[in-house]
Design a protein around this motif. Structure first.
Motif, mmCIF file in Angstrom:
data_model
loop_
_atom_site.group_PDB
_atom_site.id
_atom_site.type_symbol
_atom_site.label_atom_id
_atom_site.label_comp_id
_atom_site.label_asym_id
_atom_site.label_seq_id
_atom_site.Cartn_x
_atom_site.Cartn_y
_atom_site.Cartn_z
ATOM 1 N N HIS A 191 1.134 -1.093 -0.130
ATOM 2 C CA HIS A 191 -0.322 0.248 -0.169
ATOM 3 C C HIS A 191 0.526 1.702 0.043
ATOM 4 C CE1 HIS A 191 -3.477 -2.597 0.641
ATOM 5 N NE2 HIS A 191 -3.935 -1.490 0.857
ATOM 6 N N ASP B 74 -7.768 -6.817 5.334
ATOM 7 C CA ASP B 74 -7.679 -5.697 3.950
ATOM 8 C C ASP B 74 -9.568 -6.475 3.243
ATOM 9 O OD1 ASP B 74 -6.418 -4.398 1.825
ATOM 10 O OD2 ASP B 74 -8.002 -5.140 0.957
ATOM 11 N N ARG C 217 -11.627 9.363 -3.496
ATOM 12 C CA ARG C 217 -11.011 8.445 -3.175
ATOM 13 C C ARG C 217 -8.957 8.102 -4.240
ATOM 14 N NH1 ARG C 217 -10.470 2.575 -1.173
ATOM 15 N NH2 ARG C 217 -8.967 1.137 -2.656
ATOM 16 N N CYS D 133 -0.518 -0.952 -4.621
ATOM 17 C CA CYS D 133 -2.073 -0.727 -4.864
ATOM 18 C C CYS D 133 -1.345 1.260 -5.695
ATOM 19 C CB CYS D 133 -2.413 -0.379 -3.398
ATOM 20 S SG CYS D 133 -2.499 -1.847 -3.091
ATOM 21 N N HIS E 280 -3.404 -9.286 -2.727
ATOM 22 C CA HIS E 280 -4.276 -10.508 -2.488
ATOM 23 C C HIS E 280 -3.897 -11.107 -4.400
ATOM 24 C CE1 HIS E 280 -6.181 -8.777 0.151
ATOM 25 N NE2 HIS E 280 -6.937 -7.367 -0.780
ATOM 26 N N SER F 189 -4.165 -2.113 -9.918
ATOM 27 C CA SER F 189 -5.169 -2.850 -8.666
ATOM 28 C C SER F 189 -5.430 -4.673 -8.474
ATOM 29 C CB SER F 189 -7.038 -2.519 -8.485
ATOM 30 O OG SER F 189 -7.422 -2.975 -9.002
ATOM 31 N N ILE G 191 -5.980 3.604 -3.975
ATOM 32 C CA ILE G 191 -5.765 4.396 -3.002
ATOM 33 C C ILE G 191 -5.823 6.179 -2.587
ATOM 34 C CG2 ILE G 191 -4.239 3.839 -1.615
ATOM 35 C CD1 ILE G 191 -4.466 3.071 0.105
HETATM 36 FE FE1 SF4 Z 1 -6.553 -3.988 -4.095
HETATM 37 FE FE2 SF4 Z 1 -7.315 -1.046 -3.923
HETATM 38 FE FE3 SF4 Z 1 -6.903 -2.102 -1.466
HETATM 39 FE FE4 SF4 Z 1 -5.056 -2.550 -2.926
HETATM 40 S S1 SF4 Z 1 -6.089 -0.719 -2.216
HETATM 41 S S2 SF4 Z 1 -5.867 -3.814 -1.795
HETATM 42 S S3 SF4 Z 1 -5.386 -2.435 -4.482
HETATM 43 S S4 SF4 Z 1 -8.408 -2.923 -3.097
#
Ligand code: SF4
Ligand code: MIC
Length: 650
Positions: A65, A119, A383, A356, A101, A295, A360
């Motif tokens: 992140h 998460d 966002r 990410c 993920h 993403s 984000i």
């Molecule tokens: Fe997925 Fe975006 Fe959350 Fe990262 S910030 S875990 S890419 S939804």
């Protein structure tokens, strides 16, 4: 009567309670994952529990992140996380290795296992048949220590897929279709289970796109059975021996059934400012300023290869920018080795780190009043880092088509043939950026790196006799955790709660934090009044932890989303709901409010409460299990767990 797949896996993992729909059960967690933005606090909390090592089969700490290192803060967090992983027997996926993920799906997720992740998109692993649930970091810390994870035994929704996707219709459009049916609210306590002959044509990465963005409906998780497609994926990842067949019983009964014919799916978008605002691409006609591809929803090998094939030999039109963030180092390296990365660069794409990032609001924020097409899963206002921007969520092929034309474009109208890219027989496997756990003898010597950005996790005091204070803010419906605790440029303060708390509700009311501190310092309590689906979106527990630090003792809302409600209890904040929603009108900001005898009522097991506000008596509900009442009384899960551990030791 047969079991659904969900019920089968949950029953196999039952650690506490008896399985009865809607009732709280405790389940054993096999695997956990954390990411850096929620992870530092989770591990600080794990440390406060005084345990020697983790008790799960596998725990992985990812850094994905906060990889923009402007200032020392993020790098301090990474060093802390790496040292903690070594100390406690945790795998550490280093910055640059990819989004948690995507990497977890590639390298660790297994059919039939339970996975708890700090998460909200942890359900991505439902694509290989895991029961994968997003939760607050503190719940994950407790699970790492061997504690059960508590949830209500879910209602199971059967999403029955028939037929096959037509060219240019994708898994993203399937989940957008599901969102158009289920919407983003009213699905708390449900699981989506995918069945029907249509699933056999969907690969695991496609399934994972669907289970990933299922999070936006508010369900606890989504799951696919484990079949030949699952075996094929695990084999291609060099993990075929981890395959098992899993399916619901033939006579399983479901609480609701949704039928979707894949052959009728067409390119869709989620229009501003909600993932539930679904519209056909053909019904949209507008110029595009920015296209962002990546993403955890849509940055698999096939996603990016398809985009590269569409863009090959062409050039980005003027007035538009294109950013591409491959989901993992595996994906990035594969497209680098086969030359497709070069096709993307030649087209004019800006290649971003495998993280990410833009999703984000941490990089490539679009310009003022622009239109941005993104393949991610959330388009809440602001966002992206630009409150005036309009973000449309689409599939990678719609994003690529729009990058080609400069207008939002249905790829069926491009007049080019569909580049059908197959999932490889063997992925590019290289785990050298994942540090495995140290041998137990080595762990003892490991010291923990704590830079100045790593603060102590604040502890709450026990629930007082009565709540007495003021409504410090009143908000409307669909307030997300991005509104409560913004990420983007503020994200780097995640490990420093006093500093991060300055930004609570910043996008809605930047005076909130100052007012709350002033009231707290007078020894009074802050109360937040909210509309429906309060706390949608991310699992970030800072949306409860920072309000707790500011002296918030209660939220009174029309309804509260699952992960956020659990986080509130975990930090000792009472999550009340109105008995009569219309009473929201009676509690404007600045109302003096008291909830008398809350402590005694909680001890007595009551769930009906009265709040006094001037002459008004407002009826409230608190629907909690006995365990949650005890947690609230103790002031949160951390003091509760520490106390329980002390009691066991004595
Ligand atoms: Fe997925 Fe975006 Fe959350 Fe990262 S910030 S875990 S890419 S939804
Ligand atoms: C998100 O997509 O909003 C996040 C950032 O991944 C969050 C976690 C966080 O706030 O750290 C999530 O989805 O849980």
């Amino acid at each position: 009567m047969g079991y659904t797949l969900t019920e089968k896996i949950l029953r196999q993992h039952l650690a506490d309670g008896s399985y009865e729909q809607g009732k709280e059960i405790g389940i054993k967690i096999d695997q956990t994952l954390t990411q850096d933005a929620t992870g530092t606090m989770a591990y600080l909390q794990f440390e406060s529990m005084g345990l020697e090592e983790i008790s799960t089969e596998l725990s992985v700490s990812y850094v994905d992140h906060n990889t923009i290192q402007v200032g020392f803060e993020n790098a301090d967090d990474h060093a802390y996380l790496e040292s903690i992983a070594k100390k406690y027997g945790i795998y550490f996926s280093r910055p640059g290795n990819g989004i948690c993920h995507q990497v977890h799906l590639e390298r660790f997720a297994r059919p039939g296992k339970t996975l708890l992740g700090s998460d909200s998109h942890t359900p991505t692993a439902g694509g290989v048949g895991s029961i994968a649930i997003g939760a607050g970091g503190l719940d994950v810390a407790v699970a790492m220590g061997g504690g059960a994870y508590y949830l209500a035994a879910p209602r199971v929704i059967n999403v029955r897929l028939e037929g096959r996707l037509q060219p240019w219709a994708t898994a993203k459009d399937v989940v957008l279709k599901v969102l158009s049916i289920l919407s983003t609210k009213g699905n708390v306590g449900c699981v989506c289970e995918y069945t029907g002959e249509g699933i056999s044509s969907l690969t695991v990465p496609e399934r994972a796109t669907i289970t990933n963005m299922g999070a936006e409906t508010g369900v606890t998780t989504s799951i696919f059975p484990s079949d030949e497609q699952t075996r094929r994926f695990l084999k291609a990842q060099g993990r075929e021996e981890q395959w098992i067949a899993l399916a619901p019983d033939r006579d399983a009964t479901y609480d609701q059934t949704i039928d979707i014919d894949l052959s009728e799916i067409e390119p869709l978008a989620a229009a501003p400012h909600s993932p539930g605002n679904i519209i056909r691409i053909r019904d949209l006609d507008l110029p595009v300023d920015q296209v962002m591809i990546g993403s955890c929803t849509n940055s698999s090998y096939v996603d990016l290869m398809t985009v590269a094939a569409m863009l090959k030999g062409r050039h980005l039109p003027p007035g538009i920018s294109l950013g591409i963030a491959p989901g993992s180092r595996q994906v990035l390296n594969s497209i680098a080795r086969n030359g497709s990365l070069s096709d993307l660069i030649s087209f004019g794409a800006r290649i971003l780190e495998s993280s990410c990032g833009f999703c984000i609001g941490n990089s490539m924020s679009p310009c003022t009043k622009s239109v941005s097409i993104r393949t991610s899963n959330r388009n809440f206002k602001g966002r992206s880092g630009t409150p005036s921007a309009s973000v449309y969520l689409t599939s990678p092929v719609v994003a690529a088509a729009s990058a080609l034309t400069g207008r939002i474009t249905d790829p069926r109208d491009l007049g080019i043939s569909y580049p059908r890219i197959e999932m490889p027989e063997r992925f590019d496997i290289d785990d050298s950026m994942i540090i495995p756990p140290l041998l137990p003898a080595k762990r003892a010597e490991q010291t923990i790196c704590r830079g100045p950005n790593i603060g102590e996790p604040p502890m709450n005091s026990p629930m007082p006799e009565e709540i007495s204070g003021v409504v410090t803010i009143r908000v409307g419906d669909l307030v997300t955790t991005d509104h409560i605790m913004p990420a983007g440029s503020r994200l780097k303060y995640r490990s420093n709660v006093p500093k991060y708390s300055e930004f609570v509700f910043e996008p809605l009311d930047n005076g909130f934090s100052g007012r709350a501190i002033a009231l707290r310092d007078k020894g009074r309590h802050n109360v937040i009044v909210a509309g429906s689906s309060y706390g949608q979106g991310s699992s970030r527990e800072h949306a409860a932890l920072c309000p707790m630090y500011l002296g918030v003792k209660a939220i009174i809302a029309k309804s509260i989303e699952r992960i956020h409600a659990a986080n509130l209890v975990n930090f000792g904040i009472a999550p009340f709901s109105f008995v009569r929603e219309a009473d929201w009108e009676k509690l404007p900001e600045k109302t003096e409010i008291t909830v008398p005898s809350i402590r005694r009522s909680l001890e007595a097991g009551m769930s009906d409460f009265i709040a006094l506000a001037g002459d008004e008596k407002i009826s409230l509900k608190l629907s909690l299990s006995q365990r949650q009442r005890d947690i609230l009384l103790a002031g949160g899960l951390l003091p509760f767990t520490v106390k329980t551990a002390e009691r066991k030791r004595d």
